[in-house]
Design an enzyme around this catalytic site. Structure first.
Site, short mmCIF file in Angstrom:
data_model
loop_
_atom_site.label_atom_id
_atom_site.label_comp_id
_atom_site.label_asym_id
_atom_site.label_seq_id
_atom_site.Cartn_x
_atom_site.Cartn_y
_atom_site.Cartn_z
N ALA A 113 0.85 -1.19 0.00
CA ALA A 113 0.00 0.00 0.00
C ALA A 113 0.88 1.24 0.00
CB ALA A 113 -0.93 0.02 1.21
N CYS A 114 0.40 2.30 -0.66
CA CYS A 114 1.03 3.61 -0.53
C CYS A 114 0.12 4.46 0.36
CB CYS A 114 1.27 4.25 -1.90
SG CYS A 114 -0.23 4.68 -2.80
N ILE A 115 0.17 5.76 0.22
CA ILE A 115 -0.59 6.62 1.11
C ILE A 115 -2.09 6.42 0.94
CG2 ILE A 115 -1.12 9.02 1.68
CD1 ILE A 115 1.73 9.71 0.97
N ARG A 161 -3.51 4.11 -1.79
CA ARG A 161 -3.90 2.96 -2.60
C ARG A 161 -3.48 1.64 -1.96
NH1 ARG A 161 -1.66 6.22 -6.64
NH2 ARG A 161 -3.12 7.03 -8.17
#
Length: 544
Positions: free
Chosen positions: A485-487, A489
């Protein structure tokens, strides 16, 4: 593009500390500023000043140590397995590199005597600095990034090397730090001879960016928006914010590189803030908080009467998200999907907004997230030096500009924005996945799954139930390769993308949007993305 996107995403871990650190430093500096205290004598209270100074100190820890944070963060962000080994190797490699540079400077007679009265000035002129107590060459954040990349390549090879049984203890992840020491020493030797020339090139580019003035501000705004659909905007943003490419500014007799460091130093110094420091940030607040909602209102205004009620609920949620947090994807990818020309117009309007905001003298900046929350922290609370009071006036003008331009263009070219589609077409915002398919950027294969695979009901889901349903929607545990995961997504790599039910993820599993990048499925969940990632990893028994 994939390599550049992965590299850009590796920045997310080290820069994720900046918002929290910036909040602490922003609030602390706001209430310890001499000018603010003079205007409000009650702030001079000893206990209050101690607390605010303490917060300022905590926030400054991150900004004062960005290079080492990037060294560890980039190494961890790029590593696919054994991230703990990568982290230790990143820190060790960073120390080895700068200690080696200190040794080479000393042996060559080029090390500036730090005991001299004008040592700071001499060190700056000689491109030297102190990092974690080590006097070394001034590589700034680039030193951390270089370390992280070298660690990644060594780590990727070393964890698979089989050593003789007699020294088997040092195989796998324990071998990485051992190999990093000679590797980073070699890198330091190369940098010792090469970096002065690289630094001169960086300084020339920095000067060019600064001298580009208002034209450069407009160009940055346009290019940064145009890179967003490809996920390449991180490669433009973070060098500007954290390296000399964003400018080298002298504040209080000391030089600061990158817009974030310069802004924080300017806040601590007090007095007027140079708009050139904030020109790549101030305008984003304006078009995120006002321009895009103006575009959303234009889409609502031009929608068919019978569809306006439903369109309003969709666009209001997207506009509110952009206004409060600065997350703009739901609106922007709808622009791009319905008509690339409409998105191109948005990019030009964004650049124009950034130009006008800088011309007006606005001077507010944030490490990330250009919405109301960060505007209050980094703008309003910092006092009149930021000229935060300009935002409402600039915002109203930007709102009207976006509304009028979008209304005219939508009607003139009959763009099928939400609510203007044929009656048998469902009203919806559009995602990066749909947009890229329509533009021909990549081939998309969709195959609907049967209702039997849907394990969740519509409505608000508990985190564990949502994670279970997402696993099923991605084809079950056997189809999932990795989860990250990113910030904003959730990123799940799968073996077979044809059995992934993207419609179900959007309609029943509360995703704000869905996109595909090769075999990587990206579900937009905002700040909840990392929580879902951890829950899925627990269920599947995956470790990082």
């Amino acid at each position: 593009m994939n390599v550049f996107e992965i590299f850009g995403r590796s920045f997310l871990l080290p820069v994720s500390v900046l918002p929290a650190a910036g909040i602490l430093k922003g609030i602390g500096s706001a209430f310890t500023n001499a000018g603010t205290v003079a205007l409000h004598p009650w702030m001079a209270n000893t206990i209050f000043q101690f607390i605010m100074s303490f917060m300022n100190m905590l926030g400054n820890v991150a900004f004062a140590n960005l290079p080492v944070i990037f060294a560890v963060g980039v190494a961890v962000g790029l590593a696919k397995h054994e991230k703990g080994s990568a982290a230790v190797s990143g820190l060790l490699g960073f120390l080895v590199m700068h200690t080696t540079l200190n040794f080479l400077l000393s042996q060559s007679g080029r090390l500036v005597d730090s005991s001299l009265e004008n040592a700071a000035e001499l060190m700056a002129n000689s491109m030297q600095t102190s990092v974690l107590g080590i006097q070394t060459m001034d590589l700034n954040v680039f030193g951390g990034i270089i370390t992280g990349i070298v660690v990644y390549f060594v780590h990727r090879k070393a964890i698979t090397i089989q050593v003789p049984q007699v020294i088997g203890f040092f195989s796998g992840p324990r071998l990485v730090p051992i190999l990093i020491m000679p590797a980073m020493a070699a890198v330091a030797i190369v940098l010792f001879f090469l970096w002065p020339f690289v630094q001169q090139m960086i300084n020339m580019m920095s000067v060019a960016i600064l001298k580009s003035g208002y034209i450069g501000t407009f160009g940055y705004g346009v290019i940064e928006r145009l890179l967003l659909p490809f996920g390449l905007h991180h490669g433009v943003n973070w060098p500007i914010r954290t390296t000399p490419l964003g400018g080298v500014f002298t504040i209080g007799g000391q030089e600061y590189t990158g817009t974030i460091n310069a802004y924080m130093a300017a806040l601590a110094q007090g007095g007027p803030i140079d708009p050139m420091i904030t020109r790549f940030s101030s305008g984003k607040f304006v078009f995120n908080m006002f321009g895009l909602p103006g575009g959303a209102l234009a889409m609502y205004y031009t929608a068919k009467p019978e569809k306006k009620k439903f369109v309003a609920s969709l666009l209001f949620a997207a506009a509110a998200t952009s206004f409060l947090t600065g997350i703009t994807e739901p609106i922007e990818f709808t622009f791009l999907f319905v008509a690339p020309a409409l998105y191109a117009i948005h990019a030009v309007l964004a650049g124009l907004t950034m130009l006008i905001t800088t011309l007006a003298g606005a001077a507010f900046l944030t490490p990330t997230g250009h919405g109301l929350i960060n505007f209050i922290i980094y703008g309003v609370l910092q006092g009149p030096e930021t000229k935060w009071y300009l935002l409402p006036f600039l915002g109203i003008g930007c709102f009207i500009m976006y509304f009028l331009v979008f209304t005219f263009v939508i009607k003139k070219f009959d763009f099928k924005t939400p609510g203007r589609e044929a009656n048998d077409v469902q009203v919806a915002l559009h995602t990066k996945d749909e947009t890229r398919q329509k533009m021909g950027i990549k081939t998309l294969k969709d195959k609907e799954k049967g209702e039997s695979n849907k394990t969740a009901k519509k409505g608000k889901l508990a985190l564990h139930d949502q994670a279970l349903a997402l696993i099923d929607a991605h084809g079950g545990p056997d189809n999932i390769v990795s989860v990250d995961a990113c910030i904003t997504r959730l990123r799940i790599n799968v073996k077979d993308d044809s059995i992934v039910d993207s419609d179900f993820i959007k309609s029943d599993l509360e995703a704000m949007g869905f996109a595909r990048s090769g075999m990587q499925m990206q579900s937009i969940y905002g700040g909840k993305a990392n929580q879902i990632k951890i829950e899925i990893q627990k269920i599947l028994g995956l470790v990082e």
